[in-house]
Design a protein around this motif. Structure first.
Motif, short mmCIF file in Angstrom:
data_model
loop_
_atom_site.label_atom_id
_atom_site.label_comp_id
_atom_site.label_asym_id
_atom_site.label_seq_id
_atom_site.Cartn_x
_atom_site.Cartn_y
_atom_site.Cartn_z
N LYS A 169 4.31 5.80 -5.44
CA LYS A 169 4.29 5.91 -6.90
C LYS A 169 3.32 7.00 -7.36
N ARG A 170 2.24 7.18 -6.63
CA ARG A 170 1.25 8.19 -6.97
C ARG A 170 1.72 9.59 -6.54
N LYS A 178 0.84 -1.21 0.00
CA LYS A 178 0.00 0.00 0.00
C LYS A 178 0.88 1.26 0.00
N THR A 186 2.42 1.82 -3.43
CA THR A 186 1.41 2.36 -4.35
C THR A 186 1.24 3.86 -4.12
N LYS A 187 1.18 4.27 -2.86
CA LYS A 187 1.03 5.69 -2.54
C LYS A 187 2.25 6.49 -3.00
#
Length: 157
Positions: free
Chosen positions: A28-29, A22, A25-26
């Motif tokens: 990368k965003r 998680k 993913t954050k």
């Protein structure tokens, strides 16, 4: 009495990290969002400095009169706008590379460097350096606020 080394050191250490996927993913965003914000803010900052430079050139001068229409700048003051050519050729340009945010402030007239730094026969009439120095802290604060704002929004997602 001295203990044996094996008694002091455990055989194995293990840790379990929850939420790594998680977090990745954050992250990368977040990176593209922060880079986009930095590109916007640096362009905005460069434009603000350009406006300060123009304001300094248009400000009243304290040098000698050149005829009856305008007054020359005194040494150390921003140059006077006699013809307006310098004013017309002060511009900003965004950085070409998408991976590095940035912007340039450009004075595209041949004599801009002579005015900024002076010559053997003329004292400097700096106009870009003082504007950049005056805006430096405001620009840093603007970047800090922008990055915090983006991070706050992206982390909550």
């Amino acid at each position: 009495m001295r203990r044996k080394r094996t008694e002091l050191m455990p055989d194995k250490i293990s840790m379990k990290l929850n939420g790594v996927a998680k977090l990745q993913t954050k992250l990368k965003r977040i990176t593209p969002a922060v880079e986009k914000e930095l590109r916007l803010l640096t362009a905005e900052g460069a434009e603000a400095v350009r406006k300060e430079v123009i304001k300094a050139i248009r400000a009243p001068k304290h040098g000698k009169w050149a005829g009856t229409l305008w007054r020359r700048s005194a040494p150390g003051e921003a140059p006077a706008a006699a013809t307006g050519k310098l004013l017309n050729y002060i511009s900003t340009k965004k950085a070409n590379r998408k991976d590095k945010p940035g912007a340039r402030l450009i004075a595209a007239v041949r004599y801009a460097a002579w005015l900024e730094y002076g010559t053997k026969k003329m004292a400097a009439r700096p106009f870009m350096g003082p504007a950049v120095r005056a805006y430096k802290q405001k620009f840093k604060d603007m970047l800090d606020d922008g990055v915090r704002r983006v991070l706050g929004v992206e982390i909550r997602k």
